[in-house]
Design a protein around this motif. Structure first.
Motif, PDB file in Angstrom:
ATOM      1  N   GLY A  28       6.471  -7.561   0.450  1.00  0.00           N
ATOM      2  CA  GLY A  28       6.173  -6.136   0.434  1.00  0.00           C
ATOM      3  C   GLY A  28       6.248  -5.542   1.821  1.00  0.00           C
ATOM      4  O   GLY A  28       6.029  -6.238   2.818  1.00  0.00           O
ATOM      5  N   THR A  50      -3.959   1.371   5.263  1.00  0.00           N
ATOM      6  CA  THR A  50      -3.176   2.016   4.206  1.00  0.00           C
ATOM      7  C   THR A  50      -1.810   1.358   4.072  1.00  0.00           C
ATOM      8  O   THR A  50      -1.348   1.075   2.957  1.00  0.00           O
ATOM      9  N   ALA A  53      -2.261  -2.053   2.501  1.00  0.00           N
ATOM     10  CA  ALA A  53      -2.597  -1.922   1.075  1.00  0.00           C
ATOM     11  C   ALA A  53      -1.356  -1.586   0.249  1.00  0.00           C
ATOM     12  O   ALA A  53      -1.164  -2.126  -0.849  1.00  0.00           O
ATOM     13  N   LEU A  54      -0.510  -0.697   0.778  1.00  0.00           N
ATOM     14  CA  LEU A  54       0.718  -0.343   0.056  1.00  0.00           C
ATOM     15  C   LEU A  54       1.665  -1.532  -0.033  1.00  0.00           C
ATOM     16  O   LEU A  54       2.282  -1.777  -1.083  1.00  0.00           O
ATOM     17  N   ALA A  56       0.744  -4.678   0.112  1.00  0.00           N
ATOM     18  CA  ALA A  56       0.095  -5.648  -0.780  1.00  0.00           C
ATOM     19  C   ALA A  56       0.279  -5.264  -2.241  1.00  0.00           C
ATOM     20  O   ALA A  56       0.452  -6.136  -3.110  1.00  0.00           O
ATOM     21  N   GLU A  57       0.254  -3.966  -2.521  1.00  0.00           N
ATOM     22  CA  GLU A  57       0.475  -3.507  -3.896  1.00  0.00           C
ATOM     23  C   GLU A  57       1.880  -3.882  -4.358  1.00  0.00           C
ATOM     24  O   GLU A  57       2.067  -4.351  -5.498  1.00  0.00           O
ATOM     25  N   GLN A  58       2.873  -3.695  -3.478  1.00  0.00           N
ATOM     26  CA  GLN A  58       4.234  -4.116  -3.805  1.00  0.00           C
ATOM     27  C   GLN A  58       4.299  -5.613  -4.076  1.00  0.00           C
ATOM     28  O   GLN A  58       5.020  -6.072  -4.964  1.00  0.00           O
ATOM     29  N   GLY A  60       1.957  -7.491  -5.175  1.00  0.00           N
ATOM     30  CA  GLY A  60       1.085  -7.933  -6.257  1.00  0.00           C
ATOM     31  C   GLY A  60      -0.117  -8.708  -5.759  1.00  0.00           C
ATOM     32  O   GLY A  60      -0.666  -9.564  -6.477  1.00  0.00           O
ATOM     33  N   ALA A  62      -3.923  -8.668  -4.820  1.00  0.00           N
ATOM     34  CA  ALA A  62      -5.141  -7.886  -5.021  1.00  0.00           C
ATOM     35  C   ALA A  62      -6.241  -8.284  -4.038  1.00  0.00           C
ATOM     36  O   ALA A  62      -7.072  -7.457  -3.652  1.00  0.00           O
TER      37      ALA A  62
END
Length: 292
Positions: A28, A50, A53-54, A56-58, A60, A62
């Motif tokens: 990510g 931020t 977090a973005l 990490a969201e890509q 997957g 958590a």
């Protein structure tokens, strides 16, 4: 539990984060605002978190406590800012902090000996030799950072005001700046009281564009920045660096304005500062003690 590594490259204009797994596989990547810690450690940490977090969201991911994070940040050479930033809470397993220049040098030479000049919003020259850092410049705008976009933009504002007062010829570029401020000198003065490095740097693309059109002021400003960049490159060469990677938004475009002898010292970086920051995340590359 899986373990992940994150590299953060934070400058005066933007912050980028990249996450890889234990095999180096990209998972990510994301970009947010400024992460110059001298402009506010809380704001820098907010933008960094931020971006992570973005990314990490890509990826997957958590549980952010699985991340070891290497941060290569502008102004990390300032001890008070470094200490204040490192005192902030974070959710990560481990954080390593060094300068954006150090991260760029690590990436450019895959962690081996080498030298870089980074000329973006700010500027710095770094030569890493057997683990020891030799640093030139990089003491922040406005007292340092010659060759960077903020200083170039500051000089543009200064020369525009001189042109307005009839102390130098006007040009399309100086008229462009006056039009940007609605031909209101009071607006320029008021803006300057709170303008950040990135605000001065916003004029750099126009300077490059108008230099291609042979605008006298634009060419003068670019040659001045090229002279500053060249001074850093030659300074590193005198320290022992035989090859220098020139990086950053200004550095990548200023090469034609350098002398042929200086251009001969340049090599292409192997990777970027985020890759260098990821290498930092693997080990202990915290800045202090850091002799300059």
């Amino acid at each position: 539990m899986p373990k992940y590594f994150c590299g953060v490259d934070g400058g005066g204009t933007s912050c980028r984060a990249r996450i890889v797994d234990e095999n180096g596989q990209l998972l990510g990547e994301a970009k947010t605002g400024s992460a110059n810690i001298l402009l506010g450690v809380e704001l820098a940490m907010e933008n960094i978190q931020t971006a992570i977090a973005l990314a990490a969201e890509q990826a997957g991911i958590a549980d952010l406590s699985t991340l070891s994070v290497g941060m290569a940040l502008a102004a990390a050479e300032q001890k008070s800012a470094w200490l204040a930033f490192m005192a902030l809470p974070h959710p990560y397993q481990h954080v390593t902090l060094n300068t954006d220049g150090y991260g760029a040098c690590m990436g450019a030479f895959s962690g081996e000996n080498g030298a870089i000049v980074i000329a973006g919003t700010g500027s710095v020259g770094i030569y890493i030799e057997n683990g020891q850092q030799h640093v030139l410049g990089g003491r922040e705008f406005p007292i340092s950072d010659q060759g960077g976009g903020a200083v170039m933009g500051l000089r543009l504002i200064q020369q525009t005001l001189l042109a307005h007062d009839g102390l130098r010829p006007t040009s399309a570029l100086s008229q462009h700046v006056l039009a940007h401020f609605d031909h209101n000198l009071d607006a320029i003065v008021s803006w300057s009281k709170t303008a950040k490095p990135r605000d001065y740097g916003q004029f750099c693309p126009t300077i490059f564009e108008m230099a291609m059109q042979r605008d006298e002021l634009a060419m003068e400003l670019l040659q001045g920045s090229a002279d500053d960049v060249e001074r850093l490159i030659l300074g590193l060469n005198r320290k022992g660096a035989s090859q220098v990677a020139l990086m950053g938004s200004i550095g990548e475009r200023i090469v034609p304005w350098l002398t042929p002898a200086t251009q001969a010292l340049l090599v292409q970086p192997k990777a970027d500062a985020m890759t260098g920051a990821i290498l930092m995340a693997y080990g202990d590359h915290n800045l202090y003690p850091f002799p300059r």
